[in-house]
Design a protein around this motif. Sequence first.
Motif, PDB file in Angstrom:
ATOM      1  N   GLY A  44       5.565   1.840  -7.455  1.00 33.91           N
ATOM      2  CA  GLY A  44       5.203   0.460  -7.137  1.00 33.91           C
ATOM      3  C   GLY A  44       5.511  -0.482  -8.283  1.00 33.91           C
ATOM      4  O   GLY A  44       5.928  -1.619  -8.064  1.00 33.91           O
ATOM      5  N   HIS A 102       9.166  -1.272  -8.097  1.00 32.22           N
ATOM      6  CA  HIS A 102       9.483  -2.080  -6.905  1.00 32.22           C
ATOM      7  C   HIS A 102       9.010  -3.517  -7.055  1.00 32.22           C
ATOM      8  O   HIS A 102       9.666  -4.455  -6.633  1.00 32.22           O
ATOM      9  CB  HIS A 102       8.835  -1.462  -5.661  1.00 32.22           C
ATOM     10  CG  HIS A 102       9.443  -0.150  -5.283  1.00 32.22           C
ATOM     11  ND1 HIS A 102       8.804   0.770  -4.506  1.00 32.22           N
ATOM     12  CD2 HIS A 102      10.638   0.398  -5.606  1.00 32.22           C
ATOM     13  CE1 HIS A 102       9.579   1.828  -4.339  1.00 32.22           C
ATOM     14  NE2 HIS A 102      10.700   1.627  -5.007  1.00 32.22           N
ATOM     15  N   PHE A 140       0.563   3.579  -1.843  1.00 31.25           N
ATOM     16  CA  PHE A 140       1.522   4.078  -0.858  1.00 31.25           C
ATOM     17  C   PHE A 140       1.106   3.698   0.558  1.00 31.25           C
ATOM     18  O   PHE A 140      -0.031   3.921   0.964  1.00 31.25           O
ATOM     19  CB  PHE A 140       1.649   5.599  -0.941  1.00 31.25           C
ATOM     20  CG  PHE A 140       2.465   6.065  -2.117  1.00 31.25           C
ATOM     21  CD1 PHE A 140       3.743   5.585  -2.309  1.00 31.25           C
ATOM     22  CD2 PHE A 140       1.949   6.987  -3.021  1.00 31.25           C
ATOM     23  CE1 PHE A 140       4.501   6.014  -3.392  1.00 31.25           C
ATOM     24  CE2 PHE A 140       2.696   7.404  -4.106  1.00 31.25           C
ATOM     25  CZ  PHE A 140       3.973   6.929  -4.292  1.00 31.25           C
ATOM     26  N   THR A 141       2.066   3.149   1.304  1.00 29.64           N
ATOM     27  CA  THR A 141       1.859   2.887   2.728  1.00 29.64           C
ATOM     28  C   THR A 141       1.976   4.226   3.463  1.00 29.64           C
ATOM     29  O   THR A 141       2.404   5.226   2.866  1.00 29.64           O
ATOM     30  CB  THR A 141       2.934   1.926   3.260  1.00 29.64           C
ATOM     31  OG1 THR A 141       4.201   2.592   3.144  1.00 29.64           O
ATOM     32  CG2 THR A 141       2.975   0.636   2.463  1.00 29.64           C
ATOM     33  N   ASP A 173       6.218   3.999   1.306  1.00 32.67           N
ATOM     34  CA  ASP A 173       6.791   2.863   0.610  1.00 32.67           C
ATOM     35  C   ASP A 173       5.639   2.314  -0.251  1.00 32.67           C
ATOM     36  O   ASP A 173       4.496   2.740  -0.094  1.00 32.67           O
ATOM     37  CB  ASP A 173       7.285   1.826   1.621  1.00 32.67           C
ATOM     38  CG  ASP A 173       8.436   1.016   1.045  1.00 32.67           C
ATOM     39  OD1 ASP A 173       8.396   0.749  -0.173  1.00 32.67           O
ATOM     40  OD2 ASP A 173       9.362   0.669   1.789  1.00 32.67           O
ATOM     41  N   SER A 174       5.916   1.370  -1.164  1.00 32.52           N
ATOM     42  CA  SER A 174       4.807   0.914  -2.009  1.00 32.52           C
ATOM     43  C   SER A 174       4.338  -0.475  -1.624  1.00 32.52           C
ATOM     44  O   SER A 174       5.117  -1.280  -1.122  1.00 32.52           O
ATOM     45  CB  SER A 174       5.198   0.888  -3.496  1.00 32.52           C
ATOM     46  OG  SER A 174       6.474   1.373  -3.715  1.00 32.52           O
ATOM     47  N   ALA A 175       3.067  -0.721  -1.906  1.00 32.93           N
ATOM     48  CA  ALA A 175       2.501  -2.059  -1.742  1.00 32.93           C
ATOM     49  C   ALA A 175       3.312  -3.006  -2.611  1.00 32.93           C
ATOM     50  O   ALA A 175       3.645  -2.682  -3.748  1.00 32.93           O
ATOM     51  CB  ALA A 175       1.042  -2.079  -2.172  1.00 32.93           C
TER      52      ALA A 175
END
Lengths: 156, 298
Positions: free
Chosen positions: A146, A149, B258-259, B263-265
């Motif tokens: 995260g 990203h 993690f969703t 995927d990431s927040a």
Amino acid sequence: MLRHLTTAAAVTLALAGGAGIATAQDGPFEMQIAARQGIMAYRALQLGTLGAMAKGEVDYDAAAAQKAADNLMASVALDGSMLWPQGSDNEANPKSEALPAIWADGSDIGAKGKAMVDAATAMQAAAGTGLDGLKTAMGEVGGACGGCHKAFRVPQ
Amino acid sequence: MRLASVIKGGVAIAALGVIVAWVVTRPDPLPDDAFAGLTPDVAHGEQVFWAAGCASCHAAENAEGEAKLVLSGGMAFASPFGTFYAPNISSDPDHGIGSWSMQDLGNAMMRGVSPSGQHLYPAFPYVSYAKAETQDIADLYAFLQTVPADATPSRPHDMPFPFNIRRAMGGWKFLFFDTDWVLTGDLTPEETRGRYLVEALGHCGECHTPRNALGAMDRTRWLAGGPTPDGKGKFPNITPAALDWSKADIIEYLTSGFTPDYDSAGGHMALVVQNTAKLPETDRAAIVAYLKKVPPVE
């Protein structure tokens, strides 16, 4: 009436043809972008195995957890140097979600990559030893994915 | 004569209007004994600090790890009323809030009033913090005294007239400062804890609840999502009408970011997750119990 239908069909065909041309015209670095997106998806797949255990959706299985963590580590250890050429950002090719900031002066993409290596290493050490360790490592891995990203990928 | 009295009457009414407006817009601090008899608990204050997400706004942008405790300010908030910058709230006595009393912090967080008696702007989510318990504010106060001092001067806000007039916030507060719980009715102890964490400390509604033309949360569409202040993005609807993730999925999201498809927040939520990740798991479960309980809004 028939003429109208024919015109409509012709318009539809023209539109479809136009769309076809647009996709056939590839942007720069298609292969590199597809490859790195594939590696990212592979990581997400391994995390699916680990995450299902962390969430309690499936019973903890030390061997399966270790395998997923080993795979994650392998994906992180891959030589990715050819995957991120300058000019393969989302402005140059809309198929990518990579922000130009990756290549900007003072970019800390290297530090983000290092954090990923550290987190994957911690996961590899913990995953097979018990559910609590796996859960803790999951938080670290989540922070590493995260963190990069947030800084370097188009917001979803 | 008649005209004169009409004018006089008009002046009187206008004067009355001014007086009413002056009273209505007057800052309304806490009673002097709001914190009397409370013994602060520093360790618990750290929990309050993370639950309330102070570092998300007051630490330097992109700060990580220990740097999250350097509350030198900096985060910018674009809004239709101008751009706000989160000020320095480190323990520095000159540039931060090192010289503030517990009462001062209480007034800022629970009444939106600064020590000099001025209104603070609601970009600082005091409309939510107003529901906090005074014991938690006392604990937080003690914790804030332990974070590093930093001498970075606070950056002034870029606000056009008339929004740059702090007094004007008084009318806004009078209209919108509603400190009743949004979710009422029979709640389990876990849901009650969740309500406290979501509605008060976690200020989740400040992003996830749509706002009216004056920038106040629309409580009839609680947590139903809406556009981001810059108009470029969207805050998702997190009522059960849209958020159909399992309890375990949401807990994982608030723990690792993690969703359900790993995927990431993203966006500001990534900062929120850095805070919720530091809470005890029971608190994250309480947040989720609450989210499952709020009325679904399409």
